[in-house]
Scaffold this motif. Structure first.
Motif, mmCIF file in Angstrom:
data_model
loop_
_atom_site.group_PDB
_atom_site.id
_atom_site.type_symbol
_atom_site.label_atom_id
_atom_site.label_comp_id
_atom_site.label_asym_id
_atom_site.label_seq_id
_atom_site.Cartn_x
_atom_site.Cartn_y
_atom_site.Cartn_z
ATOM 1 N N GLY A 29 58.917 2.912 79.393
ATOM 2 C CA GLY A 29 59.057 3.676 78.157
ATOM 3 C C GLY A 29 58.415 2.945 76.983
ATOM 4 O O GLY A 29 57.777 3.558 76.135
ATOM 5 N N TYR A 106 59.946 8.102 87.857
ATOM 6 C CA TYR A 106 59.726 6.758 87.302
ATOM 7 C C TYR A 106 59.033 5.891 88.355
ATOM 8 O O TYR A 106 58.118 5.123 88.049
ATOM 9 N N PHE A 227 64.872 7.563 75.311
ATOM 10 C CA PHE A 227 64.336 7.097 76.597
ATOM 11 C C PHE A 227 64.213 5.584 76.598
ATOM 12 O O PHE A 227 64.602 4.895 77.534
HETATM 13 N N1 TRP Z 1 64.495 2.707 79.179
HETATM 14 C C1 TRP Z 1 63.627 2.594 80.285
HETATM 15 C C2 TRP Z 1 62.195 2.511 79.787
HETATM 16 O O1 TRP Z 1 61.977 2.402 78.626
HETATM 17 C C3 TRP Z 1 63.752 3.708 81.279
HETATM 18 C C4 TRP Z 1 65.125 4.034 81.613
HETATM 19 C C5 TRP Z 1 65.970 3.320 82.377
HETATM 20 C C6 TRP Z 1 65.845 5.132 81.108
HETATM 21 N N2 TRP Z 1 67.166 3.923 82.380
HETATM 22 C C7 TRP Z 1 67.117 5.019 81.606
HETATM 23 C C8 TRP Z 1 65.529 6.165 80.274
HETATM 24 C C9 TRP Z 1 68.090 5.940 81.256
HETATM 25 C C10 TRP Z 1 66.497 7.097 79.936
HETATM 26 C C11 TRP Z 1 67.770 6.957 80.408
HETATM 27 O O2 TRP Z 1 61.289 2.554 80.551
#
Ligand code: TRP
Length: 447
Positions: A29, A106, A227
């Motif tokens: 993200g 992902y 995110f």
């Molecule tokens: N935050 C992570 C990223 O930036 C991705 C991720 C992991 C995520 N767990 C999450 C996004 C839960 C949303 C909800 O890549």
């Protein structure tokens, strides 16, 4: 059930939790998502909105999620029911389904990352944009994309099946410091590029007030904030359920959110100079989900051996960041299956991994499907989840929220501030963001 809950694993230390939670937050993200969304326009207005949303809205959501998890001491599927009764089971189900949705694609993007890393390491970088586009076409289709998807899932599964302390905590303890070192080195290196200043300007200073009213920019900023911080679908609920009662939840959430936002901004300080130095702004503004995988290798490709080293470091960084995030996405449904059906950890892990492999195949084979799944599961659902969590903790079980704030031993001012934000400020703002985002998403479907 109580006996099962009293055997819940716990993090070995506060630092263990912070690194794991920051590991979840810092991921593709920050690199892929940030580049992808920033490239859709919005400029500095997008960055400003994103930071404001983190500060005003996401911090209360963060604390609310953690309070829910620690108070219930249960996985996400059961936590809302435990606190407020059966009517709230749908919230638990949302927390079960949404991480599955995100995890399914992902790992596809992780596969692209691994492929680009190997290619940079063993074969070199593309010579021009056309070559880079052909390369991205080859890694995002056919058997190579399925292999990357599968390998990334299996790697994630191996870590999660080792448990909280021996798996997730151990991996994040090693990986997070490495990641911070690489990102700082790359950001310093980027200052030496001829287009560095141009890059910073585009990223931070090109401010267009009209963009603040552009629904796409608003949706992107909300999506990016939720995110990037892994909020809205119970990740922090699950991770906080492994915390002891003494930890200070607001302090932990500020720590994790600061680390994540810092890494997000630093990633911008790397990608924008590269893109502008090598005249790739047109390529990136085409805003495909592959922007990062096309523009960065092309830019670095014209920089000789040094460029190749940087490319290897950059994609290794991305992969490390992604692993510590994907383990969190898998942990949430795994712990729910364990709690609900009394399954062993291994069994839950491999069942869900098999499901994710199958569910991710359409996204692996078709970029449009991936983009759509991302905008639903990695976008509007997170915002919706964030709304529900603050509403739940602020209005449905305010007493429990209070309990957790008291246990955290934060001062009276912080407690009041958080209660106020969770009841009166976060839900309406998130509701507004959700409305705009759904509207903008639908508009993008009909056009
Ligand atoms: N935050 C992570 C990223 O930036 C991705 C991720 C992991 C995520 N767990 C999450 C996004 C839960 C949303 C909800 O890549």
């Amino acid at each position: 059930m109580d006996s099962k809950i009293s055997q819940r694993e716990q993090w070995t230390s506060k630092l263990g939790f912070i690194l794991a939670a920051a590991g979840s937050a810092v991921g593709l993200g920050n690199l892929w998502g940030f580049a992808y969304r920033a490239s859709q326009g919005g400029g500095a207005a997008f960055v400003l909105l994103y930071v404001l949303i983190v500060l005003i809205v996401c911090l209360p959501v963060f604390v609310a999620e953690m309070a829910l998890g620690r108070n219930a001491m249960a996985s996400t599927l059961l936590a809302p029911v435990k606190l407020a009764g059966k009517n709230w089971y749908p919230l638990g189900i949302l927390f079960f389904i949404a991480p599955l949705g995100i995890a399914s694609y992902y790992s596809v993007i992780m596969g692209w990352t691994a492929d680009t890393l190997f290619h940079s390491l063993f074969f070199g970088l593309p010579k021009n944009l056309t070559e880079a586009e052909t390369f991205f076409g080859s890694i995002s289709s056919g058997s190579s994309v399925l292999l990357g998807h599968l390998l990334s899932l299996v790697l994630t599964a191996i870590i999660v099946s080792s448990g909280i302390k021996k798996g997730i905590e151990k991996v994040t303890r090693y990986f997070m410091p490495i990641l911070f070192i690489i990102i700082v080195i790359l950001a310093i290196w980027a200052t030496s590029l001829s287009g560095a200043w141009e890059g910073y300007k585009t990223f931070l200073l090109k401010f267009d007030f009209n963009e603040l009213r552009n629904p796409q920019t608003i949706r992107n900023a909300f999506t990016q904030a939720f995110f990037s911080l892994s909020l809205g679908i119970g990740i922090m609920v699950t991770y906080a359920s492994y915390l002891n009662k003494k930890s200070n939840l607001p302090k932990l959430s500020v720590g994790v959110a600061s680390l994540d936002t810092l890494v997000g901004l630093m990633a911008g300080f790397i990608t924008f100079p590269i893109v502008l130095t090598f005249g790739l702004s047109d390529a990136i503004s085409e805003s495909t989900v592959g922007a990062l995988f096309i523009s960065i290798p092309t830019g670095l490709g014209s920089y000789g051996a040094a460029g190749r080293i940087v490319a290897v470091a950059f994609f290794a960084l991305a992969y490390i960041a992604a692993i510590t995030s994907s383990v969190s996405l898998l942990e949430v449904p795994v712990s729910s299956l364990m709690d609900k059906f009394g399954f062993k950890r291994e069994k839950s892990v491999w069942l869900i991994t098999l499901f994710l492999f199958l569910a991710g195949i359409p996204s692996a084979l078709n970029l449009n499907i991936l983009g759509t799944v991302d905008s639903i599961f990695g976008g509007v659902l997170l915002i919706f989840g964030g709304f529900l969590v603050t509403f739940f903790m602020g209005w449905v079980v305010p007493g429990k929220f209070n309990e957790e704030l008291n246990d955290s031993k934060v001062g009276i001012k912080t407690t009041r501030y958080l209660k106020f934000m969770t009841r009166w400020i976060a839900p309406p703002i998130i509701g507004f963001g959700l409305f705009i985002s759904v509207f903008d998403l639908m508009k993008s479907w009909v056009s």
